[in-house]
Design a protein around this motif. Structure first.
Motif, PDB file in Angstrom:
ATOM      1  N   PHE A  95      -6.731   1.426  -5.631  1.00 56.95           N
ATOM      2  CA  PHE A  95      -5.885   0.390  -6.154  1.00 56.95           C
ATOM      3  C   PHE A  95      -4.334   0.728  -5.376  1.00 56.95           C
ATOM      4  O   PHE A  95      -3.727  -0.238  -4.804  1.00 56.95           O
ATOM      5  CB  PHE A  95      -5.563   0.056  -7.497  1.00 56.95           C
ATOM      6  N   VAL A  96      -4.016   1.765  -5.091  1.00 59.31           N
ATOM      7  CA  VAL A  96      -2.915   2.257  -4.721  1.00 59.31           C
ATOM      8  C   VAL A  96      -2.771   1.984  -3.151  1.00 59.31           C
ATOM      9  O   VAL A  96      -1.714   1.501  -2.491  1.00 59.31           O
ATOM     10  CB  VAL A  96      -2.598   3.871  -4.720  1.00 59.31           C
ATOM     11  N   LEU A  97      -3.877   2.168  -2.529  1.00 55.88           N
ATOM     12  CA  LEU A  97      -4.124   1.813  -1.141  1.00 55.88           C
ATOM     13  C   LEU A  97      -4.496   0.187  -0.856  1.00 55.88           C
ATOM     14  O   LEU A  97      -4.228  -0.181   0.268  1.00 55.88           O
ATOM     15  CB  LEU A  97      -5.651   2.487  -0.703  1.00 55.88           C
ATOM     16  N   THR A  98      -4.725  -0.430  -1.790  1.00 60.11           N
ATOM     17  CA  THR A  98      -4.909  -2.029  -1.478  1.00 60.11           C
ATOM     18  C   THR A  98      -4.060  -2.845  -2.442  1.00 60.11           C
ATOM     19  O   THR A  98      -3.127  -3.491  -1.790  1.00 60.11           O
ATOM     20  CB  THR A  98      -6.204  -2.263  -1.822  1.00 60.11           C
TER      21      THR A  98
ATOM     22  N   ASP B 177      -1.155  15.412  -9.157  1.00 58.52           N
ATOM     23  CA  ASP B 177      -0.921  13.889  -9.528  1.00 58.52           C
ATOM     24  C   ASP B 177      -0.386  13.064  -8.611  1.00 58.52           C
ATOM     25  O   ASP B 177      -0.121  11.953  -9.032  1.00 58.52           O
ATOM     26  CB  ASP B 177       0.038  13.960 -11.174  1.00 58.52           C
ATOM     27  N   THR B 178       0.306  13.629  -7.718  1.00 59.63           N
ATOM     28  CA  THR B 178       0.938  12.501  -6.821  1.00 59.63           C
ATOM     29  C   THR B 178       0.020  12.560  -5.550  1.00 59.63           C
ATOM     30  O   THR B 178       0.367  11.790  -4.502  1.00 59.63           O
ATOM     31  CB  THR B 178       2.028  13.264  -6.124  1.00 59.63           C
ATOM     32  N   GLU B 179      -1.106  13.008  -5.435  1.00 61.57           N
ATOM     33  CA  GLU B 179      -1.994  13.047  -4.208  1.00 61.57           C
ATOM     34  C   GLU B 179      -3.164  12.062  -4.495  1.00 61.57           C
ATOM     35  O   GLU B 179      -3.552  11.772  -5.578  1.00 61.57           O
ATOM     36  CB  GLU B 179      -2.854  14.516  -4.179  1.00 61.57           C
ATOM     37  N   ASN B 180      -3.235  11.346  -3.302  1.00 67.11           N
ATOM     38  CA  ASN B 180      -4.301  10.326  -3.529  1.00 67.11           C
ATOM     39  C   ASN B 180      -5.544  10.952  -3.021  1.00 67.11           C
ATOM     40  O   ASN B 180      -5.567  11.499  -1.853  1.00 67.11           O
ATOM     41  CB  ASN B 180      -4.240   9.118  -2.463  1.00 67.11           C
ATOM     42  N   MET B 181      -6.607  10.770  -3.908  1.00 73.18           N
ATOM     43  CA  MET B 181      -7.942  11.714  -3.755  1.00 73.18           C
ATOM     44  C   MET B 181      -8.866  11.139  -2.706  1.00 73.18           C
ATOM     45  O   MET B 181      -9.974  11.315  -2.317  1.00 73.18           O
ATOM     46  CB  MET B 181      -8.539  11.789  -4.610  1.00 73.18           C
ATOM     47  N   TRP B 182      -8.396   9.785  -2.141  1.00 72.87           N
ATOM     48  CA  TRP B 182      -9.312   9.125  -1.140  1.00 72.87           C
ATOM     49  C   TRP B 182      -8.746   9.661   0.378  1.00 72.87           C
ATOM     50  O   TRP B 182      -7.758   9.650   0.622  1.00 72.87           O
ATOM     51  CB  TRP B 182      -9.066   7.723  -1.066  1.00 72.87           C
TER      52      TRP B 182
END
Length: 674
Positions: free
Chosen positions: A633-636, A658-663
């Motif tokens: 959801f952060v990406l879209t 906790d600030t890293e996006n794992m995608w």
């Protein structure tokens, strides 16, 4: 036909009917006469009013030519409705009387009766197809355009209403707070004034300064609607742990849940049923994001996955069965079904153990028998499979899998050994196969209960896949690997850095094809086993656990996970020009990719799921799945609908910031070229 001839036909119709009634006619003729007389005597005035109310000369011709059809209608109301549908709506309302005249041709023929009686001349109306289709197409386009304009106006009105309500709510809260502050200040001033104080001589300047510094009563503030944060709404279709989606949105304070699908900015459903993709547009004031691509079955359907991978491998001169197990598509709605069955059977017989192989003549006789039982017509093109399968696919029991193409969660999958079992299953599914499944539910006291539910599965599309009889095992049990792949609105493709291993409950053996807890590792199936969760919580293992288990043999993350990422990206690229071929905006999708390893650590893509399971059935999944959804959801969602939110994820995952996006971005989807 002139107007005088038309009037003559009208006058002659009663005479013709009377002449016909005086003869020895059939029952059909008597019905014709009776209906004609009834209409003429009782309802002629009504038909005349219909005729007179439409003064168009073209309609008079049309009306006259339609009189012979009177016996086909039960009442003049039906005739009026047909005339209105065929002529008034398509011609008169559009003001195209000239087009109507040129589009209508009246041909009069003299039909013969079985008894040699003179029949009435029956006008037959034939519209020119091209002209009619043009008129109908223009009408539909105009209607669709008007509907879209009305829908936009309704959406705008609804948006203004909701925004005004929200502003009023905020304004009331502000005024309430301000009134409390004002009342508190008055009380302080009152208590201050009641305290005795000695008289002090104060100059005018000092008194003026004090009056300025003294707090004045506050007045309600008018709030500008443009300065307030925009509120967005999301709709949940239910099922597959949809409460998780709500939990993720709860940390986005600018979003609220709605039951109105027309006003939702984001829709999340298990399937794309009800999605109106033609409304998606970058230029609309109301933006709507959907969680499925319109043509996702190009990769999520087992048959389409096979066809697209095979086509790409043919371009690149690769063996498709180095990517996926040996698979054949059998679709009884396909004109090439006979050719596909022949290709499968020839491959089946050629690679069978020696004791099961048939000679050429017996093999042909068996194939003819199969075609006869399945009642399939010959195909024009004949297909033969030249690729060889690896040794890990074969064993003494020679097992195969039958999978219906449109089902998931392990439903409808059968393990079979003999070709006759396959034929029986194919026949059963076409007529309707009764499958029993165990479902888990909670009773009134909150206790978990199980019940057996019977489903009727009916389909005509399948894939037949070679069972890998020499799999890689963990503690003597089969397993497969679930990873997630995300396709963004801009066709960028991502791979989630963590996945999980799904374990079987029973130890592996090939001589028991009926025990599904040995062969199928889907959690939806394994959760009903008596041994479920005895060795691992939820029958699931993390990547770290498997890495430690195989650390002396292979680098699981460095080799296997990277190989899965490479194969997943290749599979997605095979549908680059198909999954969004109409270039719809605001679509995203999370896919579940299932991989399998043989005893030599060869990796195979088993299938792709459009609605991957989101059930948090173990502590591992309780940690991974919420973070996977939130980061997607952060990406879209957060990019299309900007909001102020904390950059620190509310769903921590071990060994990740906790600030890293794992995608992890794999790249853009581009067409595969040779």
């Amino acid at each position: 036909m002139s107007e005088e001839q038309q009037n003559n036909n009208l006058n002659q119709l009663p005479n013709l009917v009377n002449q016909r009634s005086n003869r020895n006619t059939s029952q059909i003729d008597l019905n014709f006469v009776q209906k004609s007389k009834t209409i003429q005597s009782e309802n002629w005035e009504m038909l005349q009013r219909v005729k007179e109310s439409l003064e168009s000369k073209a309609f008079s011709n049309f009306f006259t030519s339609s009189l012979a059809k009177l016996p086909n209608f039960k009442s003049p109301q039906e005739l009026a409705k047909v005339l209105a549908d065929q002529f008034i709506q398509n011609e008169i309302k559009k003001g195209k009387k000239r087009e109507a005249k040129s589009a209508i041709k009246i041909q009069v023929s003299q039909p013969q009766t079985s008894e040699g009686l003179p029949a009435l001349k029956t006008p037959q109306i034939r519209l020119e197809k091209n002209r009619f289709n043009q008129i109908r197409s223009k009408s539909r386009d105009k209607l669709r355009e008007l509907e879209m304009i009305k829908e936009q106006e309704r959406e705008k009105e609804q948006y203004v209403k909701e925004n005004n309500k929200q502003n009023e709510k905020i304004l009331k809260q502000k005024n309430k707070l301000l009134s409390k502050d004002t009342q508190r200040q008055k009380e302080q001033d009152k208590s201050f004034g009641e305290q005795p104080s000695p008289p002090i001589k104060v100059s005018k300047n000092i008194r003026h300064t004090i009056s300025i510094m003294k707090p004045q009563p506050s007045t309600p503030i008018e709030i500008n609607s443009q300065s307030q944060p925009t509120m967005y709404s999301y709709f949940l279709g239910g099922g597959n742990n949809s409460e998780l989606i709500k939990r993720v949105f709860d940390y986005r304070t600018d979003w609220h849940q709605t039951t109105n699908t027309a006003r939702a900015n984001f829709r999340w459903q298990q399937s794309n049923h009800g999605y109106k993709y033609f409304k998606l547009n970058w230029h609309k004031s109301h933006k709507e994001l959907l969680n499925h691509f319109e043509f996702h079955p190009e990769i999520s359907n087992k048959k389409n996955l096979l066809l697209n991978i095979s086509a790409a491998c043919e371009i690149l001169k690769l063996n498709p069965f180095d990517i996926t197990p040996v698979t054949f598509a059998i679709d009884f709605t396909d004109a090439q079904v006979e050719s596909n069955i022949s290709a499968f059977y020839n491959f089946y017989n050629k690679n069978a153990p020696e004791q099961k192989q048939l000679n050429k003549q017996d093999s042909q006789n068996k194939l003819n028998e199969i075609k006869k039982k399945l009642r399939i017509a010959p195909s024009k093109d004949k297909k033969q499979l030249e690729f060889q399968m690896r040794d890990s696919f074969t064993g003494p029991d020679y097992l195969w899998l039958l999978k219906p193409t449109g089902l998931n969660r392990g439903r409808g999958i059968h393990v079979f050994q003999d070709i006759d079992n396959l034929v029986e299953l194919l026949i059963d599914y076409q007529y309707g196969y009764h499958e029993k499944q165990i479902e888990t539910y909670k009773d009134e006291n909150g206790q978990t209960q199980q019940k057996v539910v019977q489903y009727l599965l009916k389909t005509s599309s399948f894939v037949v896949q070679k069972y890998i009889e020499k799999p890689l095992l963990i503690k003597n049990r089969k397993f497969d690997i679930r990873v997630w792949v995300f396709l963004n609105t801009d066709m960028s493709c991502y791979f989630f850095k963590e996945g999980y291993i799904r374990m079987a409950s029973e130890e592996y053996r090939t001589n028991d094809v009926d025990n599904i807890y040995i062969h199928l590792t889907n959690n939806a199936i394994q959760q009903h086993s008596d041994k479920y969760g005895q060795q691992e919580l939820g029958n699931q293992l993390s990547f770290d656990s498997v890495s430690d288990y195989f650390k002396s043999k292979i680098d699981f993350r460095g080799q296997i996970v990277e190989k899965m990422k490479e194969m997943a990206y290749f599979a997605m690229k095979t549908v680059a020009t198909k999954i969004n071929k109409l270039n719809r905006k605001f679509c995203m999708e999370i896919f579940g990719f299932d991989f399998f390893l043989d005893e030599l650590f060869n990796t195979y893509l088993i299938e792709v799921n459009t609605n991957p399971c989101l059930e948090e059935s173990s502590p591992l999944l309780q940690m991974l799945i919420p973070r996977m959804i939130d980061d997607a959801f952060v990406l879209t969602v957060d990019q299309i609908f900007p909001i102020q939110r904390d950059l620190v994820s509310k769903f921590p995952v071990t060994n990740y910031s906790d600030t890293e996006n794992m995608w992890q971005l794999m790249g853009e989807l581009t067409e595969i070229q040779g």
